[in-house]
Design a protein around this motif. Sequence first.
Motif, PDB file in Angstrom:
ATOM      1  N   ASP A   1      43.924  20.934  56.070  1.00 11.76           N
ATOM      2  CA  ASP A   1      45.311  20.537  56.815  1.00 11.76           C
ATOM      3  C   ASP A   1      46.245  21.600  56.784  1.00 11.76           C
ATOM      4  O   ASP A   1      46.106  22.431  55.709  1.00 11.76           O
ATOM      5  CB  ASP A   1      45.821  19.327  55.881  1.00 11.76           C
ATOM      6  CG  ASP A   1      45.418  17.880  56.369  1.00 11.76           C
ATOM      7  OD1 ASP A   1      44.213  17.925  57.066  1.00 11.76           O
ATOM      8  OD2 ASP A   1      46.095  16.921  55.963  1.00 11.76           O
TER       9      ASP A   1
ATOM     10  N   THR B   1      42.303  12.583  60.721  1.00  9.79           N
ATOM     11  CA  THR B   1      42.798  13.965  60.750  1.00  9.79           C
ATOM     12  C   THR B   1      43.196  13.971  62.362  1.00  9.79           C
ATOM     13  O   THR B   1      42.096  13.709  63.007  1.00  9.79           O
ATOM     14  CB  THR B   1      41.958  14.921  60.227  1.00  9.79           C
ATOM     15  OG1 THR B   1      41.679  14.535  58.854  1.00  9.79           O
ATOM     16  CG2 THR B   1      42.511  16.184  60.285  1.00  9.79           C
TER      17      THR B   1
ATOM     18  N   PHE C   1      43.958  16.984  64.866  1.00  9.73           N
ATOM     19  CA  PHE C   1      44.037  18.411  65.265  1.00  9.73           C
ATOM     20  C   PHE C   1      44.889  18.846  66.375  1.00  9.73           C
ATOM     21  O   PHE C   1      44.610  18.009  67.558  1.00  9.73           O
ATOM     22  CB  PHE C   1      42.665  18.837  65.515  1.00  9.73           C
ATOM     23  CG  PHE C   1      42.484  20.122  65.958  1.00  9.73           C
ATOM     24  CD1 PHE C   1      42.707  21.441  65.068  1.00  9.73           C
ATOM     25  CD2 PHE C   1      41.789  20.432  67.291  1.00  9.73           C
ATOM     26  CE1 PHE C   1      42.724  22.621  65.649  1.00  9.73           C
ATOM     27  CE2 PHE C   1      41.639  22.100  67.722  1.00  9.73           C
ATOM     28  CZ  PHE C   1      42.149  22.876  66.846  1.00  9.73           C
TER      29      PHE C   1
ATOM     30  N   ALA D   1      46.652  20.846  61.845  1.00  9.03           N
ATOM     31  CA  ALA D   1      45.837  19.458  61.449  1.00  9.03           C
ATOM     32  C   ALA D   1      46.361  18.783  60.369  1.00  9.03           C
ATOM     33  O   ALA D   1      46.814  19.426  59.325  1.00  9.03           O
ATOM     34  CB  ALA D   1      44.466  19.844  61.236  1.00  9.03           C
TER      35      ALA D   1
ATOM     36  N   THR E   1      46.199  15.012  57.939  1.00 15.01           N
ATOM     37  CA  THR E   1      45.322  13.766  57.723  1.00 15.01           C
ATOM     38  C   THR E   1      46.155  12.612  57.298  1.00 15.01           C
ATOM     39  O   THR E   1      47.195  12.800  56.484  1.00 15.01           O
ATOM     40  CB  THR E   1      44.376  14.102  56.764  1.00 15.01           C
ATOM     41  OG1 THR E   1      43.537  15.134  57.101  1.00 15.01           O
ATOM     42  CG2 THR E   1      43.357  13.064  56.398  1.00 15.01           C
TER      43      THR E   1
ATOM     44  N   HIS F   1      40.855  14.046  67.336  1.00 18.69           N
ATOM     45  CA  HIS F   1      40.615  13.191  66.042  1.00 18.69           C
ATOM     46  C   HIS F   1      39.444  12.531  65.606  1.00 18.69           C
ATOM     47  O   HIS F   1      38.337  12.578  66.748  1.00 18.69           O
ATOM     48  CB  HIS F   1      41.832  12.204  66.321  1.00 18.69           C
ATOM     49  CG  HIS F   1      41.790  11.498  67.364  1.00 18.69           C
ATOM     50  ND1 HIS F   1      42.120  11.964  68.523  1.00 18.69           N
ATOM     51  CD2 HIS F   1      41.287  10.156  67.637  1.00 18.69           C
ATOM     52  CE1 HIS F   1      41.905  10.911  69.432  1.00 18.69           C
ATOM     53  NE2 HIS F   1      41.556   9.910  68.995  1.00 18.69           N
TER      54      HIS F   1
END
Length: 393
Positions: free
Chosen positions: A49, A300, A302, A308, A310, A327
């Motif tokens: 992330d 998550t 992106f 990114a 989550t 995702h």
Amino acid sequence: MESRPKTQASNENIPQPIRNDGAGATDFGPRDVMRDLENPDMLVPPVTDAGLLPNLKFSFSDTHMQLNHGGWSREITVRELPIATTLAGVNMRLTPGGVRELHWHHQSEWAYMLYGRARITSIDPEGRNFIADIGPGDLWYFPAGLPHSIQGLEEGCEFLLVFDDGKFSDLSTLSISDWFAHTPKDVLSANFGVPESAFANVPSKQLYIFQAEVPGSLESQKVQSPYGTIPQSFKHQLLAQEPIKTPGGSVRIVDSSNFPISKTIAAALVEIEPGAMRELHWHPNNDEWQYYLTGQGRMTVFAGNGAARTFDYRAGDVGYVPFAFGHYIQNTGNQTLWFLEMFKSDRFVDVSLNQWMALNTRELIRDNLHVGPELLDALRKEKWPVVKYTNVL
Ligand code: MN
Ligand code: MN
């Protein structure tokens, strides 16, 4: 009396914001441990992330409950989840006989019956009418501007409403009681050709939801229009539809190709078994609005440029994915995860990362990602929206 608020003692059962590489530190509080337990990927984000993504989650449990005699409603709009500009959602319950009163609005309305049964009514501008009963797993769609009502049958009902505008609020629609309350009585008298006394008891303000008797059978309530019934049904039986089955779950897609009236909202009802995931993908048409029906999972999102984030979701949560962002959704629990993915569009479309790679040249994928035959041979030319991942362990 203590002179200071107490801090939280360190305890094995209390999760701490510490990654297994040692990054982070204990949190002595103040903190909401219940919330931290529900959001493990927020407390300790995956190391992948990064960047500044806005909030993509809101729970119906954090919304205002509109309680009425006859039922309740609560909603998630741009007020609650500012990123969600394309669609808004309302969760509504009606008691046996409870009525969401006759009304209309600027937005189209799509609905999924979660529990129980309801009777819906509507009419189109040509004077063709529609009265039908809706059961669990059934949908309805009312085009923008057309008037309608919903009434709970014997067992009452609960449903999800989705509107094709994030700024929609079910508490500011155009209601029949509100219009009567704000029209001079002599005008009502002239309009209907009856004395003003006929309107002596009309409500003085909008009812919104009210309690009435459980209606009789559909047959007993039949109203014949001289112009017939609407040409395209406002009802669709989604759960009765044959699903696309893949190892790990199933998907039922509904859009204007199999539910022709639904011109502005497309949806997929997705089932993800424990140990499975909705594969890495994105949608080339619009943002995705999600409603989690059962179980728990994580996603998550992106966003490109190294960003990114989550989020953890469970039954009753709404998730959101901006247009084209990559995702996946992984089932993180031990029961089946069911959710709806919805789009302001006439068609459901997605692009599978796996399929895209499989249909590309092997050399390009190899040189771009520095991967060998192990991955290249495993790529699938067929799209499998839900996949098992335990088989790689
Ligand atoms: Mn409505
Ligand atoms: Mn998706």
